[in-house]
Write a protein that holds these residues in place. Structure first.
Motif, mmCIF file in Angstrom:
data_model
loop_
_atom_site.group_PDB
_atom_site.id
_atom_site.type_symbol
_atom_site.label_atom_id
_atom_site.label_comp_id
_atom_site.label_asym_id
_atom_site.label_seq_id
_atom_site.Cartn_x
_atom_site.Cartn_y
_atom_site.Cartn_z
ATOM 1 N N ASN A 201 11.208 -7.989 -0.530
ATOM 2 C CA ASN A 201 11.196 -6.542 -0.748
ATOM 3 C C ASN A 201 9.926 -6.107 -1.473
ATOM 4 O O ASN A 201 9.329 -5.072 -1.153
ATOM 5 C CB ASN A 201 12.444 -6.126 -1.531
ATOM 6 C CG ASN A 201 12.661 -4.637 -1.553
ATOM 7 O OD1 ASN A 201 12.242 -3.960 -2.485
ATOM 8 N ND2 ASN A 201 13.320 -4.119 -0.538
ATOM 9 N N GLN B 118 7.047 -7.549 -1.241
ATOM 10 C CA GLN B 118 5.894 -7.700 -0.357
ATOM 11 C C GLN B 118 5.919 -6.752 0.838
ATOM 12 O O GLN B 118 4.869 -6.318 1.308
ATOM 13 C CB GLN B 118 5.811 -9.143 0.134
ATOM 14 C CG GLN B 118 5.493 -10.140 -0.974
ATOM 15 C CD GLN B 118 5.481 -11.567 -0.476
ATOM 16 O OE1 GLN B 118 6.510 -12.124 -0.118
ATOM 17 N NE2 GLN B 118 4.309 -12.166 -0.431
ATOM 18 N N THR B 119 7.118 -6.432 1.332
ATOM 19 C CA THR B 119 7.193 -5.644 2.566
ATOM 20 C C THR B 119 7.476 -4.168 2.324
ATOM 21 O O THR B 119 7.190 -3.337 3.192
ATOM 22 C CB THR B 119 8.269 -6.203 3.512
ATOM 23 O OG1 THR B 119 9.569 -6.099 2.885
ATOM 24 C CG2 THR B 119 7.991 -7.655 3.861
ATOM 25 N N TYR B 120 8.043 -3.823 1.179
ATOM 26 C CA TYR B 120 8.289 -2.407 0.874
ATOM 27 C C TYR B 120 7.337 -1.900 -0.205
ATOM 28 O O TYR B 120 6.625 -0.917 0.002
ATOM 29 C CB TYR B 120 9.739 -2.181 0.437
ATOM 30 C CG TYR B 120 9.979 -0.762 -0.051
ATOM 31 C CD1 TYR B 120 10.120 0.281 0.856
ATOM 32 C CD2 TYR B 120 10.017 -0.455 -1.415
ATOM 33 C CE1 TYR B 120 10.303 1.589 0.416
ATOM 34 C CE2 TYR B 120 10.199 0.842 -1.861
ATOM 35 C CZ TYR B 120 10.351 1.865 -0.943
ATOM 36 O OH TYR B 120 10.522 3.155 -1.375
ATOM 37 N N TRP B 121 7.316 -2.574 -1.333
ATOM 38 C CA TRP B 121 6.580 -2.026 -2.468
ATOM 39 C C TRP B 121 5.065 -2.132 -2.296
ATOM 40 O O TRP B 121 4.345 -1.173 -2.601
ATOM 41 C CB TRP B 121 7.024 -2.705 -3.768
ATOM 42 C CG TRP B 121 8.374 -2.252 -4.209
ATOM 43 C CD1 TRP B 121 9.546 -2.934 -4.092
ATOM 44 C CD2 TRP B 121 8.699 -0.985 -4.799
ATOM 45 N NE1 TRP B 121 10.592 -2.181 -4.586
ATOM 46 C CE2 TRP B 121 10.097 -0.988 -5.024
ATOM 47 C CE3 TRP B 121 7.954 0.126 -5.160
ATOM 48 C CZ2 TRP B 121 10.753 0.097 -5.599
ATOM 49 C CZ3 TRP B 121 8.601 1.211 -5.738
ATOM 50 C CH2 TRP B 121 9.994 1.187 -5.945
ATOM 51 N N ALA B 122 4.563 -3.264 -1.849
ATOM 52 C CA ALA B 122 3.104 -3.398 -1.685
ATOM 53 C C ALA B 122 2.545 -2.370 -0.696
ATOM 54 O O ALA B 122 1.548 -1.694 -0.997
ATOM 55 C CB ALA B 122 2.748 -4.818 -1.256
ATOM 56 N N PRO B 123 3.158 -2.174 0.485
ATOM 57 C CA PRO B 123 2.658 -1.110 1.373
ATOM 58 C C PRO B 123 2.798 0.278 0.760
ATOM 59 O O PRO B 123 1.960 1.156 1.011
ATOM 60 C CB PRO B 123 3.535 -1.257 2.622
ATOM 61 C CG PRO B 123 3.985 -2.683 2.611
ATOM 62 C CD PRO B 123 4.178 -3.015 1.158
ATOM 63 N N LEU B 124 3.861 0.486 -0.045
ATOM 64 C CA LEU B 124 4.032 1.796 -0.669
ATOM 65 C C LEU B 124 2.867 2.114 -1.600
ATOM 66 O O LEU B 124 2.420 3.269 -1.673
ATOM 67 C CB LEU B 124 5.354 1.842 -1.434
ATOM 68 C CG LEU B 124 5.668 3.168 -2.135
ATOM 69 C CD1 LEU B 124 5.790 4.312 -1.123
ATOM 70 C CD2 LEU B 124 6.945 3.054 -2.966
ATOM 71 N N ASP C 277 -0.217 1.278 -1.241
ATOM 72 C CA ASP C 277 -1.322 1.737 -0.389
ATOM 73 C C ASP C 277 -1.073 3.161 0.113
ATOM 74 O O ASP C 277 -2.000 3.981 0.187
ATOM 75 C CB ASP C 277 -1.494 0.805 0.798
ATOM 76 C CG ASP C 277 -2.003 -0.573 0.385
ATOM 77 O OD1 ASP C 277 -2.651 -0.660 -0.676
ATOM 78 O OD2 ASP C 277 -1.731 -1.548 1.116
ATOM 79 N N GLU C 278 0.180 3.468 0.441
ATOM 80 C CA GLU C 278 0.516 4.809 0.911
ATOM 81 C C GLU C 278 0.280 5.848 -0.183
ATOM 82 O O GLU C 278 -0.205 6.958 0.084
ATOM 83 C CB GLU C 278 1.971 4.855 1.377
ATOM 84 C CG GLU C 278 2.244 4.044 2.636
ATOM 85 C CD GLU C 278 3.726 3.947 2.948
ATOM 86 O OE1 GLU C 278 4.508 4.709 2.324
ATOM 87 O OE2 GLU C 278 4.111 3.128 3.801
ATOM 88 N N CYS D 229 7.855 4.393 -8.813
ATOM 89 C CA CYS D 229 6.877 3.341 -8.553
ATOM 90 C C CYS D 229 6.649 2.445 -9.762
ATOM 91 O O CYS D 229 6.415 1.241 -9.614
ATOM 92 C CB CYS D 229 5.553 3.953 -8.108
ATOM 93 S SG CYS D 229 5.590 4.678 -6.453
ATOM 94 N N ASP E 247 0.868 -3.161 -7.462
ATOM 95 C CA ASP E 247 0.045 -4.301 -7.061
ATOM 96 C C ASP E 247 0.110 -5.419 -8.095
ATOM 97 O O ASP E 247 0.212 -6.607 -7.754
ATOM 98 C CB ASP E 247 -1.410 -3.871 -6.883
ATOM 99 C CG ASP E 247 -1.621 -3.003 -5.655
ATOM 100 O OD1 ASP E 247 -0.746 -2.999 -4.768
ATOM 101 O OD2 ASP E 247 -2.669 -2.321 -5.588
#
Length: 268
Positions: free
Chosen positions: A155, A157-163, A165-166, A193, A257
């Motif tokens: 979670n 790596q796939t949800y929070w890390a892209p968030l 960047d968004e 966040c 990050d």
């Protein structure tokens, strides 16, 4: 029921009265999880999170009745939860399958239920409050700690890390001193966040769950540079006046990050 906060208790009692009248014998169990179970429920900030055990899987007519009941509930606090028939409940699914569930008080039946994950079963096993049904200790719950750790790391790596960047993309070109509430991120988004990833990190480190109120100090412990922002986030959740700027939102993205990187270094 007495263990629930007064406002939450009234809403849960209303729900049970209405569902029992409309569908007698359908709801066999109801367990409070989330912030109520963790002793961190706040009026105006927290939802009422539940796991609802039913005597059978709901058919189309019963789903329509449930949708009508939930549509008539007060706007806040939101009564959220997951409906599981007794057999499915006993299997402790963690595959985010499609089942009836409530988000922001609205019944959904058309998408995978993200709440069906190892964390919700950990919260139920350790802290869940029975409103209707057997005591939690009598449910025979077993939490797969390996699955719990895999879920939390994935979670992050796939949800929070892209968030993260968004968030940075949404803030591109905005002045640091602009209020976050005037942007897509919002002050509430900043708080989300800063505190959210730390809770997953805590679970990875301790095989336990920490409420948002405790996440601020945990952020300060693992990534000290973001401790002051996390402390402000906690105080905002507690109702103290606080505003967040674009600079704060960027720092919140950077804190994601930092937490993710630390988790991957330790457990990846």
């Amino acid at each position: 029921m007495d263990a629930l906060p007064v406002k939450a208790r009234a809403l849960v009692a209303r729900y049970l009265d209405e569902v029992d009248a409309a569908l007698p014998g359908f709801v066999e169990g109801l367990y409070a999880v989330g912030s109520i179970a963790l002793g961190a429920w706040q009026i105006g900030r927290s939802d009422i999170d539940t796991l609802i055990v039913t005597s059978r899987a709901a058919d189309a007519d019963e789903l329509a009745v449930l949708a009508k009941i939930h549509a008539g509930m007060p706007a806040g606090p939101c009564f959220d939860g997951v409906y599981l028939d007794r057999v499915t409940f006993g299997s402790q699914p963690i595959d985010r399958r499609i089942v009836p569930f409530l988000v922001n008080g609205q019944l959904r039946t058309d998408k995978p239920c993200g709440e069906l994950n190892p964390v919700v079963w950990l919260v139920l096993q350790r802290y869940g409050l029975p409103v209707r049904g057997p005591a939690v200790a009598d449910l025979g719950l077993e939490v797969d700690l390996g699955a719990l750790r895999r879920f939390n790391l994935d979670n992050l790596q796939t949800y929070w890390a892209p968030l993260a960047d968004e968030v940075r993309a949404a803030l591109h070109g905005l002045p640091d001193d602009e209020l976050a509430d005037a942007t897509e991120c919002t002050g509430e988004g900043v708080v989300w966040c800063v505190l959210g990833p730390a809770r997953l990190h805590f679970t990875l480190a301790n095989d336990d769950v920490i409420p948002k109120a405790g996440a601020g100090a945990y952020v300060a412990a693992i990534v000290p540079a973001y401790g002051p922002l996390a402390d402000r986030a906690v105080r905002w959740r507690q109702g103290e006046p606080a505003t967040f700027t674009v600079a704060d939102a960027r720092a919140a993205a950077d804190s994601i990050d930092a937490v993710v990187a630390d988790a991957v270094q330790r457990w990846g």
